[in-house]
Design a protein around this motif. Sequence first.
Motif, mmCIF file in Angstrom:
data_model
loop_
_atom_site.group_PDB
_atom_site.id
_atom_site.type_symbol
_atom_site.label_atom_id
_atom_site.label_comp_id
_atom_site.label_asym_id
_atom_site.label_seq_id
_atom_site.Cartn_x
_atom_site.Cartn_y
_atom_site.Cartn_z
ATOM 1 N N LEU A 57 7.636 3.192 -14.469
ATOM 2 C CA LEU A 57 7.735 3.533 -13.035
ATOM 3 C C LEU A 57 9.140 2.907 -13.050
ATOM 4 C CD1 LEU A 57 4.187 2.424 -11.581
ATOM 5 C CD2 LEU A 57 5.234 4.717 -11.752
ATOM 6 N N THR A 58 9.962 3.425 -11.675
ATOM 7 C CA THR A 58 11.039 2.815 -11.332
ATOM 8 C C THR A 58 10.675 1.806 -10.062
ATOM 9 O OG1 THR A 58 11.236 4.407 -9.434
ATOM 10 C CG2 THR A 58 12.103 4.903 -11.330
ATOM 11 N N VAL A 59 11.642 0.949 -9.970
ATOM 12 C CA VAL A 59 11.499 0.026 -8.780
ATOM 13 C C VAL A 59 11.106 0.619 -7.687
ATOM 14 C CG1 VAL A 59 12.675 -1.863 -7.569
ATOM 15 C CG2 VAL A 59 12.975 -1.611 -9.868
ATOM 16 N N ARG A 60 11.699 1.685 -7.032
ATOM 17 C CA ARG A 60 11.075 2.343 -5.843
ATOM 18 C C ARG A 60 9.773 2.793 -5.741
ATOM 19 N NH1 ARG A 60 14.723 6.221 -5.812
ATOM 20 N NH2 ARG A 60 16.469 5.179 -4.454
ATOM 21 N N ILE B 288 17.874 -6.412 -3.903
ATOM 22 C CA ILE B 288 17.872 -5.676 -4.948
ATOM 23 C C ILE B 288 17.895 -4.128 -4.758
ATOM 24 C CG2 ILE B 288 16.836 -7.555 -6.682
ATOM 25 C CD1 ILE B 288 14.198 -6.039 -6.181
ATOM 26 N N GLY B 289 18.755 -3.730 -3.806
ATOM 27 C CA GLY B 289 18.799 -2.329 -3.296
ATOM 28 C C GLY B 289 19.052 -1.502 -4.282
ATOM 29 N N GLU B 290 20.224 -1.990 -5.208
ATOM 30 C CA GLU B 290 20.752 -1.407 -6.179
ATOM 31 C C GLU B 290 19.967 -1.098 -7.419
ATOM 32 O OE1 GLU B 290 21.341 -4.500 -5.659
ATOM 33 O OE2 GLU B 290 21.698 -5.568 -7.515
ATOM 34 N N ASP C 150 13.478 1.556 0.269
ATOM 35 C CA ASP C 150 14.867 1.260 0.085
ATOM 36 C C ASP C 150 15.391 0.110 0.902
ATOM 37 O OD1 ASP C 150 14.739 3.039 -2.082
ATOM 38 O OD2 ASP C 150 16.164 4.287 -1.408
ATOM 39 N N ALA C 151 15.057 0.250 2.266
ATOM 40 C CA ALA C 151 15.539 -0.807 3.138
ATOM 41 C C ALA C 151 14.707 -2.121 2.593
ATOM 42 C CB ALA C 151 14.803 -0.416 4.735
ATOM 43 N N LEU C 152 13.470 -1.997 2.070
ATOM 44 C CA LEU C 152 12.753 -3.456 1.692
ATOM 45 C C LEU C 152 13.595 -4.073 0.594
ATOM 46 C CD1 LEU C 152 9.089 -2.564 2.121
ATOM 47 C CD2 LEU C 152 10.417 -4.360 3.396
ATOM 48 N N LEU C 153 13.895 -3.118 -0.337
ATOM 49 C CA LEU C 153 14.672 -3.614 -1.583
ATOM 50 C C LEU C 153 15.924 -4.122 -1.197
ATOM 51 C CD1 LEU C 153 13.533 -0.616 -3.803
ATOM 52 C CD2 LEU C 153 12.898 -3.218 -4.013
ATOM 53 N N GLU C 154 16.394 -3.490 -0.210
ATOM 54 C CA GLU C 154 17.769 -4.069 0.329
ATOM 55 C C GLU C 154 17.724 -5.290 0.965
ATOM 56 O OE1 GLU C 154 21.263 -3.322 -0.125
ATOM 57 O OE2 GLU C 154 20.201 -1.195 -0.264
ATOM 58 N N ARG C 155 16.600 -5.557 1.825
ATOM 59 C CA ARG C 155 16.412 -6.905 2.325
ATOM 60 C C ARG C 155 16.306 -7.950 1.425
ATOM 61 N NH1 ARG C 155 11.648 -8.314 6.657
ATOM 62 N NH2 ARG C 155 12.294 -10.582 6.987
#
Length: 285
Positions: A93-96, A130-132, A122-127
């Motif tokens: 699986l990917t992170v997203r 680790i958005g990238e 993506d917004a949560l990962l950004e927060r």
Amino acid sequence: MSDLVVRVLDVDAAYARPTVLSAVDVDVARGEFVGLVGPSGAGKTTLLRLLTGGVEVRSGSVEVLGQRVVRGRPPRGVGYVPQLGSVDADFPLTVREVVLLGDAASSRPVPWFTRDERRRADALLERLGIGELAGRPIAELSGGQRQRMFLARALARRSELLLLDEPTSGVDLATRAEVLRLLGELHHDGLTVVLTTHDLNFVASHLPRMVCVNGTVIADGRPREVMTADVLTRTYGPGLRVVHDEDGHPVVTDAAPIPLHSGTDHASGGMPVAAAVVTPAEVDA
Ligand SMILES: Nc1ncnc2c1ncn2[C@@H]1O[C@H](COP(=O)(O)OP(=O)(O)OP(=O)(O)O)[C@@H](O)[C@H]1O
Ligand SMILES: [Mg+2]
């Protein structure tokens, strides 16, 4: 509705034959921030899993956010961040996708998430910084990055109760500070947080409540009252002692430093190591 988000009443819990936890009573009120501590194998992870329907309740009752919890029936509204290393990282699986799958409201198969759901993930990962990494397979993440991914997944559930199993173990100091800062923010926003940790001094200096576990609840309360030599001995066995810092917070130290009898301590200019060990000023024993 009751303001208790967790009600564990006289519970015996087990995976297979031997009981891992006995006669456990723990209540957690909405908005609390609780640190669970205890030695390895004490049952900290088991206690968290008790709250997520992962363990058999032999006797007593478990209620989370007003829902009766039994094995195999995880309650809604709970985010769980597992202990590092306890999850199969080879899962394709990917992170997203991991974050999206955390959203209990969305039970679609993996590729069919809406654009809004993806945006939110993506917004949560950004927060979490680790958005990238959103499109990366989870097998390629470091431990600290995986920890943040699971935190994002827990948040995607719109949880009211966040359970974290050793969120600061095995990550570097900067990540640790960042994770703790985030947890502080989430708690400030109204989330109830229960975490396990081996970092007694963090709990003593930062959290309002400490629960000491070893097969049962040994002590529960404000760290200033709970973290005494007696409680630590009953929880961990002998070998720890308690001093106090200038703010009056209890600080735990090893009673017996590593016995490096033969060497010399280069940092202290060649003084024998034993002589260089600082003795705590105030011993709470
Ligand atoms: N899936 C399982 N099946 C059977 N026994 C288990 C399982 N998971 C844990 N145990 C046992 O239950 C006891 C408590 O384990 P638990 O994982 O809750 O400890 P812990 O306090 O979280 O320890 P650590 O600090 O090492 O994470 C241990 O004796 C462990 O061997
Ligand atoms: Mg554990």
